[in-house]
Design an enzyme around this catalytic site. Structure first.
Site, PDB file in Angstrom:
ATOM      1  N   CYS A 138     -13.434 -80.075  -1.046  1.00  9.52           N
ATOM      2  CA  CYS A 138     -12.227 -80.783  -0.585  1.00  9.52           C
ATOM      3  C   CYS A 138     -11.198 -80.709  -1.709  1.00  9.52           C
ATOM      4  O   CYS A 138     -11.504 -81.049  -2.849  1.00  9.52           O
ATOM      5  CB  CYS A 138     -12.549 -82.232  -0.227  1.00  9.52           C
ATOM      6  SG  CYS A 138     -11.058 -83.107   0.310  1.00  9.52           S
ATOM      7  N   GLY A 176     -10.059 -69.342   7.500  1.00  4.14           N
ATOM      8  CA  GLY A 176      -8.735 -69.442   6.883  1.00  4.14           C
ATOM      9  C   GLY A 176      -7.737 -68.745   7.786  1.00  4.14           C
ATOM     10  O   GLY A 176      -7.721 -67.517   7.866  1.00  4.14           O
ATOM     11  N   ALA A 179      -4.113 -84.276   4.089  1.00  2.68           N
ATOM     12  CA  ALA A 179      -4.955 -85.069   3.188  1.00  2.68           C
ATOM     13  C   ALA A 179      -5.493 -86.196   4.054  1.00  2.68           C
ATOM     14  O   ALA A 179      -4.904 -87.267   4.151  1.00  2.68           O
ATOM     15  CB  ALA A 179      -4.161 -85.605   2.005  1.00  2.68           C
ATOM     16  N   MET A 180      -6.582 -85.890   4.741  1.00  4.86           N
ATOM     17  CA  MET A 180      -7.190 -86.884   5.634  1.00  4.86           C
ATOM     18  C   MET A 180      -7.926 -87.940   4.812  1.00  4.86           C
ATOM     19  O   MET A 180      -7.982 -89.107   5.190  1.00  4.86           O
ATOM     20  CB  MET A 180      -8.202 -86.209   6.569  1.00  4.86           C
ATOM     21  CG  MET A 180      -7.665 -85.030   7.377  1.00  4.86           C
ATOM     22  SD  MET A 180      -6.372 -85.497   8.492  1.00  4.86           S
ATOM     23  CE  MET A 180      -7.253 -86.603   9.570  1.00  4.86           C
ATOM     24  N   GLY A 181      -8.532 -87.487   3.712  1.00  6.13           N
ATOM     25  CA  GLY A 181      -9.269 -88.423   2.868  1.00  6.13           C
ATOM     26  C   GLY A 181     -10.655 -88.731   3.397  1.00  6.13           C
ATOM     27  O   GLY A 181     -11.149 -89.844   3.242  1.00  6.13           O
ATOM     28  N   LEU A 182     -11.265 -87.730   4.020  1.00  7.61           N
ATOM     29  CA  LEU A 182     -12.657 -87.823   4.474  1.00  7.61           C
ATOM     30  C   LEU A 182     -12.947 -89.031   5.355  1.00  7.61           C
ATOM     31  O   LEU A 182     -13.953 -89.712   5.164  1.00  7.61           O
ATOM     32  CB  LEU A 182     -13.603 -87.901   3.257  1.00  7.61           C
ATOM     33  CG  LEU A 182     -13.404 -86.877   2.158  1.00  7.61           C
ATOM     34  CD1 LEU A 182     -13.993 -87.361   0.854  1.00  7.61           C
ATOM     35  CD2 LEU A 182     -14.051 -85.577   2.561  1.00  7.61           C
ATOM     36  N   ASN A 204     -12.309 -73.302   2.076  1.00  6.32           N
ATOM     37  CA  ASN A 204     -11.708 -74.597   2.362  1.00  6.32           C
ATOM     38  C   ASN A 204     -10.202 -74.455   2.117  1.00  6.32           C
ATOM     39  O   ASN A 204      -9.720 -73.353   1.825  1.00  6.32           O
ATOM     40  CB  ASN A 204     -12.333 -75.672   1.449  1.00  6.32           C
ATOM     41  CG  ASN A 204     -12.225 -77.088   2.042  1.00  6.32           C
ATOM     42  OD1 ASN A 204     -11.207 -77.441   2.637  1.00  6.32           O
ATOM     43  ND2 ASN A 204     -13.268 -77.865   1.874  1.00  6.32           N
ATOM     44  N   LYS A 258     -17.181 -83.184  11.279  1.00 10.75           N
ATOM     45  CA  LYS A 258     -16.368 -83.722  10.194  1.00 10.75           C
ATOM     46  C   LYS A 258     -17.294 -84.081   9.032  1.00 10.75           C
ATOM     47  O   LYS A 258     -18.465 -84.374   9.237  1.00 10.75           O
ATOM     48  CB  LYS A 258     -15.640 -84.965  10.730  1.00 10.75           C
ATOM     49  CG  LYS A 258     -14.842 -85.734   9.719  1.00 10.75           C
ATOM     50  CD  LYS A 258     -13.603 -84.976   9.290  1.00 10.75           C
ATOM     51  CE  LYS A 258     -12.926 -85.634   8.076  1.00 10.75           C
ATOM     52  NZ  LYS A 258     -12.245 -84.658   7.223  1.00 10.75           N
ATOM     53  N   SER A 259     -16.780 -84.050   7.812  1.00 10.33           N
ATOM     54  CA  SER A 259     -17.610 -84.392   6.647  1.00 10.33           C
ATOM     55  C   SER A 259     -18.156 -85.820   6.763  1.00 10.33           C
ATOM     56  O   SER A 259     -17.416 -86.754   7.049  1.00 10.33           O
ATOM     57  CB  SER A 259     -16.789 -84.295   5.365  1.00 10.33           C
ATOM     58  OG  SER A 259     -16.432 -82.963   5.117  1.00 10.33           O
TER      59      SER A 259
HETATM   60  O1  RRO Z   1     -10.718 -84.972   4.725  1.00  8.94           O
HETATM   61  C1  RRO Z   1      -9.945 -84.229   4.096  1.00  8.94           C
HETATM   62  O2  RRO Z   1      -8.863 -84.638   3.644  1.00  8.94           O
HETATM   63  C2  RRO Z   1     -10.261 -82.814   3.852  1.00  8.94           C
HETATM   64  C3  RRO Z   1     -11.518 -82.340   3.526  1.00  8.94           C
HETATM   65 BR1  RRO Z   1     -13.017 -83.434   3.450  1.00  8.94          BR
HETATM   66  C4  RRO Z   1     -11.700 -80.968   3.224  1.00  8.94           C
HETATM   67  O3  RRO Z   1     -12.796 -80.482   2.899  1.00  8.94           O
HETATM   68  N1  RRO Z   1     -10.616 -80.166   3.270  1.00  8.94           N
HETATM   69  C5  RRO Z   1      -9.404 -80.630   3.603  1.00  8.94           C
HETATM   70  O4  RRO Z   1      -8.433 -79.858   3.635  1.00  8.94           O
HETATM   71  N2  RRO Z   1      -9.237 -81.956   3.911  1.00  8.94           N
END
Ligand code: RRO
Length: 309
Positions: free
Chosen positions: A128, A246, A71-74, A190, A45-46
């Site tokens: 993102c 993808g 939209a996880m929001g990192l 992405n 994960k980022s």
């Molecule tokens: O965490 C996210 O909402 C997110 C990230 Br960092 C990303 O690179 N791509 C994505 O679809 N969601």
């Protein structure tokens, strides 16, 4: 029996199917479990310098069969805690940290941190699709110079994969800029910038409003963007490998990306609830190669690129 081995930025992978960032990698335990699925490598994960709580829910919604917006929001614990908790060097396959930051300097600090902890390759998330102003505000991978600056700053510390966005007309120009700045590989794509709406509630489906589209419906877009990336790199005389992703949900999809010139692939959305699918894709790729009489991945890589020449 087909040989699936591939060398990516100096790393030997036993097969080209990698776990994409952001799926089944939120805890050390899950990451460990994914190492047993037969993957060639795992992307985390980022990771950002400081911890981030993520966006309010809902953070993921299935909008069509096998196709999701998120939209996880990192959400992540921040670099220090990540390095304490996550196995970077102890798993039997390579673990590649994915880094996210707002400036090249912050990216460089992250790269130095993971390199010191033993990482030999990192992926920089330039793409993102729904950054909040407070989280950087724009998409680095929409600007070749900005993307190249991040690559140059991080590549001083360890080899890096630049993860690009499909939300741009000319992905090739960004790929070439990143490769010329020293990227060891390019990954694409992405998620696609997206929005969906609840007519009853009269509001966006996702807690954040905007999100990124991934899953089955995005495959033809990913294939096109990967092809364009490979074509642009070749036209510039660059041999930088491309990692395709993808909408990959089975072995045939893996083959499709390799035919478009990808060296390896990443799989994400289709593994939700089905982690064992990854191993099935690897087996299916081997069977397809045997059936076609291909001994190595290089025997058929890029056939579609040649088709367009
Ligand atoms: O965490 C996210 O909402 C997110 C990230 Br960092 C990303 O690179 N791509 C994505 O679809 N969601």
């Amino acid at each position: 029996m087909a040989n699936l081995r591939v060398i990516l930025a100096g790393l030997v992978l036993e097969n080209p199917v990698m776990l994409a960032s952001g799926i089944l990698d939120s805890t050390p335990g899950i990451l460990q479990r994914m190492a047993e699925t037969g993957a060639g490598a795992l992307i985390t994960k980022s990771i950002s310098l400081q911890s981030r709580p993520g966006y309010p829910g809902p953070t993921t919604v299935e909008v069509a069969p096998g196709t999701w917006i998120n939209a996880m929001g990192l959400p992540n614990p921040g670099l220090e805690e990540f390095l304490e908790e996550f196995p970077l060097t102890e798993l039997p396959i390579p673990v590649i940290p994915n880094l996210v930051a707002d400036t090249p300097e912050e990216f460089a600090t992250l790269a130095a941190g993971v390199a010191k902890a033993g990482a030999v390759l990192a992926e920089v998330n330039l793409s993102c699709p729904h950054p909040k102003a407070a989280y950087g505000g724009s998409l680095t991978a929409q600007d070749p110079e900005a993307a190249a600056a991040v690559v140059a700053a991080t590549a001083e510390h360890l080899p890096v994969i630049a993860k690009l966005t499909p939300n741009i007309t000319d992905i090739g120009s960004v790929a070439v800029a990143c490769a010329q700045a020293g990227a060891a590989a390019i990954s694409a794509i992405n998620t696609l910038a997206a929005l969906d709406v609840d007519p009853e509630l009269e509001r966006p489906l996702l807690g954040n409003g905007y999100g990124g589209l991934s899953g089955i419906a995005t495959r033809p877009i990913g294939l096109r963007k990967v092809l364009e990336t490979v074509q642009a790199l070749r036209a510039a005389g660059l041999e930088t490998p491309v990692i395709g992703m993808g909408g990959i949900s089975d072995g045939d999809d893996v083959v499709r990306y390799l035919l478009c010139g990808a060296h390896t692939v990443q799989v994400g959305t289709s593994l939700t609830g089905n982690p064992e699918r990854l191993g099935e894709m690897v087996n299916s790729l081997a069977k397809w190669m045997d059936h076609k009489g291909y001994g190595t991945l290089a025997d058929f890589r890029g056939r579609i690129v040649e088709w367009f020449e």
